[in-house]
Write a protein that holds these residues in place. Structure first.
Motif, PDB file in Angstrom:
ATOM      1  N   GLY A 197       0.830  -1.207   0.000  1.00  0.00           N
ATOM      2  CA  GLY A 197       0.000   0.000   0.000  1.00  0.00           C
ATOM      3  C   GLY A 197       0.861   1.253   0.000  1.00  0.00           C
ATOM      4  O   GLY A 197       0.986   1.942  -1.007  1.00  0.00           O
ATOM      5  N   CYS A 198       1.539   1.528   1.136  1.00  0.00           N
ATOM      6  CA  CYS A 198       2.288   2.790   1.264  1.00  0.00           C
ATOM      7  C   CYS A 198       3.762   2.644   0.900  1.00  0.00           C
ATOM      8  O   CYS A 198       4.520   3.600   0.954  1.00  0.00           O
ATOM      9  CB  CYS A 198       2.138   3.346   2.686  1.00  0.00           C
ATOM     10  SG  CYS A 198       3.022   2.381   3.934  1.00  0.00           S
ATOM     11  N   GLU A 199       4.175   1.411   0.555  1.00  0.00           N
ATOM     12  CA  GLU A 199       5.535   1.115   0.110  1.00  0.00           C
ATOM     13  C   GLU A 199       6.622   1.310   1.166  1.00  0.00           C
ATOM     14  O   GLU A 199       7.811   1.369   0.840  1.00  0.00           O
ATOM     15  CB  GLU A 199       5.872   1.879  -1.182  1.00  0.00           C
ATOM     16  CG  GLU A 199       4.987   1.376  -2.316  1.00  0.00           C
ATOM     17  CD  GLU A 199       5.333   1.952  -3.681  1.00  0.00           C
ATOM     18  OE1 GLU A 199       6.300   2.715  -3.783  1.00  0.00           O
ATOM     19  OE2 GLU A 199       4.604   1.601  -4.634  1.00  0.00           O
ATOM     20  N   THR A 238       1.250  -7.608   8.163  1.00  0.00           N
ATOM     21  CA  THR A 238       0.626  -6.430   7.555  1.00  0.00           C
ATOM     22  C   THR A 238       1.444  -5.212   7.957  1.00  0.00           C
ATOM     23  O   THR A 238       2.204  -5.240   8.922  1.00  0.00           O
ATOM     24  CB  THR A 238      -0.828  -6.235   8.046  1.00  0.00           C
ATOM     25  OG1 THR A 238      -0.846  -6.309   9.465  1.00  0.00           O
ATOM     26  CG2 THR A 238      -1.761  -7.284   7.471  1.00  0.00           C
ATOM     27  N   CYS A 239       1.260  -4.131   7.218  1.00  0.00           N
ATOM     28  CA  CYS A 239       2.031  -2.911   7.443  1.00  0.00           C
ATOM     29  C   CYS A 239       1.625  -2.248   8.767  1.00  0.00           C
ATOM     30  O   CYS A 239       0.452  -1.932   8.952  1.00  0.00           O
ATOM     31  CB  CYS A 239       1.788  -1.952   6.282  1.00  0.00           C
ATOM     32  SG  CYS A 239       2.606  -0.360   6.477  1.00  0.00           S
ATOM     33  N   PRO A 240       2.579  -2.046   9.684  1.00  0.00           N
ATOM     34  CA  PRO A 240       2.237  -1.396  10.952  1.00  0.00           C
ATOM     35  C   PRO A 240       1.694   0.021  10.742  1.00  0.00           C
ATOM     36  O   PRO A 240       0.956   0.526  11.572  1.00  0.00           O
ATOM     37  CB  PRO A 240       3.569  -1.339  11.701  1.00  0.00           C
ATOM     38  CG  PRO A 240       4.430  -2.361  11.054  1.00  0.00           C
ATOM     39  CD  PRO A 240       3.978  -2.461   9.624  1.00  0.00           C
ATOM     40  N   ARG A 241       2.038   0.620   9.609  1.00  0.00           N
ATOM     41  CA  ARG A 241       1.605   1.996   9.375  1.00  0.00           C
ATOM     42  C   ARG A 241       0.210   2.077   8.747  1.00  0.00           C
ATOM     43  O   ARG A 241      -0.649   2.796   9.224  1.00  0.00           O
ATOM     44  CB  ARG A 241       2.621   2.699   8.467  1.00  0.00           C
ATOM     45  CG  ARG A 241       2.475   4.220   8.532  1.00  0.00           C
ATOM     46  CD  ARG A 241       3.220   4.920   7.412  1.00  0.00           C
ATOM     47  NE  ARG A 241       4.659   4.707   7.480  1.00  0.00           N
ATOM     48  CZ  ARG A 241       5.508   5.125   6.535  1.00  0.00           C
ATOM     49  NH1 ARG A 241       5.062   5.775   5.466  1.00  0.00           N
ATOM     50  NH2 ARG A 241       6.795   4.901   6.632  1.00  0.00           N
ATOM     51  N   CYS A 242      -0.025   1.300   7.678  1.00  0.00           N
ATOM     52  CA  CYS A 242      -1.306   1.448   6.967  1.00  0.00           C
ATOM     53  C   CYS A 242      -2.149   0.179   6.934  1.00  0.00           C
ATOM     54  O   CYS A 242      -3.294   0.205   6.468  1.00  0.00           O
ATOM     55  CB  CYS A 242      -1.062   1.963   5.549  1.00  0.00           C
ATOM     56  SG  CYS A 242      -0.526   0.671   4.406  1.00  0.00           S
ATOM     57  N   GLY A 243      -1.611  -0.930   7.425  1.00  0.00           N
ATOM     58  CA  GLY A 243      -2.426  -2.152   7.517  1.00  0.00           C
ATOM     59  C   GLY A 243      -2.488  -2.988   6.247  1.00  0.00           C
ATOM     60  O   GLY A 243      -3.103  -4.053   6.241  1.00  0.00           O
TER      61      GLY A 243
HETATM   62 ZN   LIG Z   1       1.766   0.528   4.489  1.00  0.00          ZN
END
Ligand SMILES: [Zn+2]
Ligand SMILES: *Cc1c(COP(=O)(O)O)cnc(C)c1O
Length: 470
Positions: free
Chosen positions: A28-30, A41-46
């Motif tokens: 998602g946010c790279e 999953t991404c801790p920042r955006c999931g």
């Molecule tokens: Zn992310």
């Protein structure tokens, strides 16, 4: 063969020496995260994560044709760490030293050419890749080999003292996870699988029990099991072994590397047909071909046909409407793909939009078609499972729809072994499918044992045998 006996050109590359730097990357946010813990999953955006080699471009210094020769020659080495999927070490997990690779006999499954009658029925010549000939009898062993090798490496380098591996399963993930985890030291590793009660076949239940895993059955379907292990992975110290964990996807890419290698890397006009459940497999297959394409090892990306049952068809609906929505599944003989909310869908949509475009199509088949695809294939010398049957009739539809033509080379994925799904064959032969399957057996495809008296004469009479003359 010994290293000194190989041609000069490949000698220096036979033992992997690529100094990689790998990381998790959010789709998602790279954002990038170090590969020093388990993250799903991404801790920042999931969003979902994938694993990237930040030094991948260094591999491009070796021309594609030389990579082909390296991989071909490497097959002649007898080094444990390179015998299975890690033959493609540089493309899977180059940070794992060969001595930490766990090899239990996975990978390098045969591709078998369908005979004339079978090809005629389908409308195209094709090969079936027998991923049921992996050690736990499904392709899931590919991803488990990479996941458990990575865990082994982490135990050794990070001093992990305790690890609980857990997965939700439609049957084969748990068989593979339990098998591979049981190879690791018992004082460090525990193995737990979560299954939907009554929705895996007896063989698939027998497998994790036999490997010594703790088997927990809960009411519901796979999607319910998945939700629970996701909550466990979120809130507790466990290592999630579903394909949501990108360390699995790394190993499953080997399917594509092998297909290319088995076609001598002639991937022009290649079509690859796979069943889609949680969509980890199709993700890995696409990523695998993309790696080969990026390195110039193949000249073009293949056409990927992803097949789903009308009873579990979120990708079909996505393709038809352009909108993704989870579906409620109803019983399917392609039970290993009976998933209404595929975890890896965001990866599939991204791969299709960015790379595969019109080289991807989802194909819908009925339950009747799936089981008959399996039965007919197995009456022509094959050993395919229901998901293999699903792939075969998916190809048949693809031909009818004009997606696959005479120029295509076709490889169909039979994802597990026929024997895991013996019960569905029996239900067909005995005409005992519950109503929800919507399957009406045809007499000509049924086959049941015939009880007779122990008499040569009676048997000869029944078979209409002619008596020998003189
Ligand atoms: Zn992310
Ligand atoms: C897991 C599985 C599938 C589906 O693969 P996904 O990665 O979940 O899409 C298909 N066939 C068999 C035999 C499987 O075990």
């Amino acid at each position: 063969m010994k290293i000194d006996d190989f041609p000069e050109e490949v000698k220096d590359y036979l033992l992997p020496s690529h100094k990689a730097q790998m990381a998790y990357e959010c789709i998602g946010c790279e954002a990038n995260y170090p590969l020093d813990r388990f993250l799903y999953t991404c801790p920042r955006c999931g969003a979902l994560l994938r694993i990237v080699d930040l030094t991948f471009d260094a591999l491009k210094e070796i021309p594609g044709p030389l990579w082909q020769r390296i991989f071909d020659h490497r097959k002649m080495l007898n080094i444990d760490g390179l015998k299975g999927i890690f033959l493609f070490h540089e493309l899977i997990f180059p940070i794992i030293p060969l001595e930490d690779v766990i090899y239990l006999g996975e990978g390098h499954t045969p591709i078998v050419k369908a005979n004339e009658e079978m090809s005629h029925w389908v409308g195209a010549d094709f090969y079936i890749k027998y991923d049921g000939l992996n050690p736990s009898a499904s392709f899931k062993d590919r991803g488990m080999a990479s996941a458990i090798s990575f865990i082994n490496y982490m135990i050794k380098t990070k001093g992990i003292k305790e690890l609980l591996g857990i997965c939700a399963s439609t049957g084969d993930t748990s068989a593979a996870a339990a098998l591979y985890l049981s190879y690791l030291p018992k004082d460090v590793v525990r193995s737990v699988v979560l299954l939907p009660q009554g929705k895996v076949t007896p063989a698939q239940l027998f497998q994790p029990l036999g490997s010594g895993a703790t088997v927990i059955e809960i009411p519901g379907v796979f999607d319910d099991c998945m939700r629970i292990v996701e909550q466990l992975a979120e809130g507790y110290e466990v290592c999630l072994l579903n394909s949501k964990n990108p360390i699995r996807i790394q190993g499953q890419k080997s399917y594509s590397y092998e297909v290319a290698q088995q076609l001598d890397f002639h991937a022009q006009d290649l079509a690859v047909v796979v069943p889609i459940g949680n969509a980890g497999n199709v993700t890995a297959v696409m990523e695998g071909f993309l790696d080969l394409y990026d390195l110039g090892i193949i000249e073009e990306l293949p056409l990927i046909l992803g097949v789903q049952s009308v009873h579990a068809n979120p990708l079909i609906l996505w393709q038809q409407t352009g909108e993704y929505r989870p579906v409620e599944v109803t019983p399917s003989v392609a039970q290993a793909a009976m998933i209404g909310n595929p975890v890896s869908f965001p990866k599939v949509s991204r791969l299709v939009e960015e790379h595969f475009k019109e080289r991807f199509a989802a194909i819908q088949v009925t339950e009747q078609e799936i089981i008959e695809g399996m039965l007919i294939a197995n009456r022509h010398g094959h050993v395919v499972c229901t998901q293999g049957g699903e792939s075969i009739v998916g190809l048949k539809k693809g031909v009818e729809m004009g997606l696959v033509g005479a120029d295509h080379k076709v490889v169909v994925d039979s994802t597990s072994h026929q024997l895991k799904f013996a019960g569905f064959q029996q239900m067909y032969f005995e005409d005992s499918f519950p109503e929800e399957y919507e399957i009406r057996p045809q007499e000509g495809l049924k086959n049941n044992p015939i009880s007779m008296e122990a008499s040569a004469e009676a048997i000869a009479h029944y078979l209409g045998l002619k008596r020998k003359q003189g």
